[in-house]
Design a protein around this motif. Structure first.
Motif, PDB file in Angstrom:
ATOM      1  N   SER A   7     -19.250   9.607  -7.210  1.00 26.92           N
ATOM      2  CA  SER A   7     -19.316  11.055  -6.971  1.00 26.92           C
ATOM      3  C   SER A   7     -18.374  11.527  -5.870  1.00 26.92           C
ATOM      4  CB  SER A   7     -20.751  11.494  -6.639  1.00 26.92           C
ATOM      5  OG  SER A   7     -21.620  11.178  -7.689  1.00 26.92           O
ATOM      6  N   GLY A   8     -17.294  10.782  -5.627  1.00 28.01           N
ATOM      7  CA  GLY A   8     -16.315  11.182  -4.631  1.00 28.01           C
ATOM      8  C   GLY A   8     -15.009  11.620  -5.264  1.00 28.01           C
ATOM      9  N   LEU A   9     -14.057  11.988  -4.413  1.00 21.20           N
ATOM     10  CA  LEU A   9     -12.747  12.427  -4.878  1.00 21.20           C
ATOM     11  C   LEU A   9     -11.779  11.265  -5.086  1.00 21.20           C
ATOM     12  CD1 LEU A   9     -12.276  15.539  -2.549  1.00 21.20           C
ATOM     13  CD2 LEU A   9     -12.831  15.554  -4.994  1.00 21.20           C
ATOM     14  N   GLY A  10     -12.061  10.125  -4.487  1.00 20.76           N
ATOM     15  CA  GLY A  10     -11.185   8.970  -4.644  1.00 20.76           C
ATOM     16  C   GLY A  10      -9.855   9.114  -3.935  1.00 20.76           C
ATOM     17  N   LEU A  11      -9.831   9.820  -2.804  1.00 17.47           N
ATOM     18  CA  LEU A  11      -8.573   9.996  -2.089  1.00 17.47           C
ATOM     19  C   LEU A  11      -8.163   8.700  -1.391  1.00 17.47           C
ATOM     20  CD1 LEU A  11      -9.026  13.555  -0.540  1.00 17.47           C
ATOM     21  CD2 LEU A  11      -8.298  12.877  -2.837  1.00 17.47           C
ATOM     22  N   ARG A  12      -6.885   8.583  -1.116  1.00 21.09           N
ATOM     23  CA  ARG A  12      -6.359   7.381  -0.482  1.00 21.09           C
ATOM     24  C   ARG A  12      -6.307   7.484   1.035  1.00 21.09           C
ATOM     25  NH1 ARG A  12      -1.153   5.974  -4.397  1.00 21.09           N
ATOM     26  NH2 ARG A  12      -2.343   5.784  -6.365  1.00 21.09           N
ATOM     27  N   ARG A  13      -6.297   8.708   1.556  1.00 19.31           N
ATOM     28  CA  ARG A  13      -6.102   8.880   2.993  1.00 19.31           C
ATOM     29  C   ARG A  13      -6.828  10.132   3.472  1.00 19.31           C
ATOM     30  NH1 ARG A  13      -2.227   7.939   7.181  1.00 19.31           N
ATOM     31  NH2 ARG A  13      -1.815   9.784   8.457  1.00 19.31           N
ATOM     32  N   VAL A  14      -7.531  10.005   4.592  1.00 20.08           N
ATOM     33  CA  VAL A  14      -8.129  11.140   5.279  1.00 20.08           C
ATOM     34  C   VAL A  14      -7.616  11.119   6.711  1.00 20.08           C
ATOM     35  CG1 VAL A  14     -10.250  12.249   6.079  1.00 20.08           C
ATOM     36  CG2 VAL A  14     -10.193  11.137   3.826  1.00 20.08           C
TER      37      VAL A  14
END
Length: 246
Positions: free
Chosen positions: A154-161
C-alpha cells in the motif's frame, strides 16, 4: 506497527504527482489539508507562536495563511501537498476530528518527482502543546512508510525520500538522522532568506556589496533515505520508534 491507509476526499492534493491518501496508525492520523476545514484550526494554534515560522509567515489571520501558502503555492504546485496532523491520543469520543483539542500541526511532501521516483518531507510545523511528544516521530514515520513501502504494501514504492534543512538547524538534522536519513552533503549559499527571516545563529552574512544586503543566506543540509536503506532495517527501526511509549 501496521498503518491503515484509505482514500479520502480532499481538495488541495488534486494536482499532486502521486495519489494523496489518508494515512494513520493507532496514535496519529494524517489527512489532506482543506482550507475550509483546517485553516482556522491552524491559525488558532499558531497565531501566538511566531517562533514557529522561521522562514515563512508568521500569519496573523486565516486569510493571510491561505493566500500566501495554500493559494500562493500548494494548490498550483504539483510537486507539493500538505497534510493535517491529528493526535488520536487526544481525540474526544464522538466529537469531530480534527478539533482544537487534537489538531497537532501540518506536514507534507514537496519536490515530488514521479519520473525519478522520489520526494521530500517538509512543511513540518508542530504546535507547541504537541512538541516533544510522539507526534513528530509518528507523522514523519507515516509519510516515510507511504513513500517507501512498495505498492504491494500500500505504498508508492519510491526510491528516495529527501530531507532539507538549514545547516544550522541542528535539531532538524538530528531528528532526520534519528529517523534513518543519512547526511549526504551541504549546499553552500543555497538560499537567500527573505528580509527579516534570518537572524544570528540560523543564517550566514554575505559580502559587502551584495545585491541583497538586507537578506542573509543559508547553507542547506541534504539528507536522504533510499529504498535499499528502508529494506535493510530502516523500516523496522522507524516502526520501533513509532511504537515506543514514554
Amino acid at each position: 506497527m501496521t498503518s491503515s491507509i484509505s482514500v479520502g476526499e480532499f481538495h488541495h492534493g488534486v494536482n499532486f504527482r502521486f495519489p494523496v491518501r489518508e494515512v494513520e496508525n493507532d496514535r496519529v492520523k494524517l489527512v489532506p489539508f482543506v482550507s475550509s476545514l483546517h485553516a482556522e484550526l491552524f491559525i488558532q494554534g499558531s497565531v501566538n507562536h511566531p517562533e514557529l515560522f522561521r522562514f515563512h509567515g508568521p500569519y496573523d489571520s486565516m486569510a493571510a495563511f491561505v493566500k500566501e501558502l495554500i493559494e500562493g503555492f500548494i494548490i498550483h504546485e504539483p510537486s507539493a501537498t500538505l497534510y493535517v496532523i491529528t493526535d488520536k491520543t487526544r481525540s474526544l469520543p464522538h466529537s469531530p476530528s480534527p478539533s482544537e483539542v487534537d489538531f497537532a500541526g501540518v506536514i507534507g511532501y514537496l519536490n515530488a518527482d514521479a519520473m525519478n521516483l522520489k520526494t521530500e518531507i517538509g512543511y513540518i510545523t508542530i504546535l507547541p502543546p504537541f512538541q516533544c511528544t510522539h507526534v513528530t516521530t509518528n507523522a514523519v514515520g507515516l509519510l516515510m512508510e507511504y513513500a517507501l513501502n512498495p505498492p504491494s504494501f500500500s505504498g508508492l514504492g519510491l526510491r528516495r525520500v529527501q530531507w532539507q534543512t538549514n545547516q544550522l538547524n541542528y535539531r532538524s538534522v538530528q531528528a532526520a538522522e534519528r529517523m534513518g536519513f543519512k547526511r549526504e552533503g551541504t549546499l553552500r549559499w543555497d538560499r537567500v532568506l527573505p528580509g527579516g527571516k534570518g537572524k544570528p545563529g540560523d543564517s550566514v552574512q554575505s559580502r559587502a556589496g551584495d545585491p541583497k544586503p538586507d537578506s542573509v543566506g543559508r547553507h542547506t543540509a541534504i539528507l536522504a533515505i533510499c529504498w535499499d536503506d528502508w529494506e535493510n532495517g530502516g523500516r523496522e527501526e522507524v516502526q520501533r520508534l513509532m511504537a515506543r511509549r514514554g
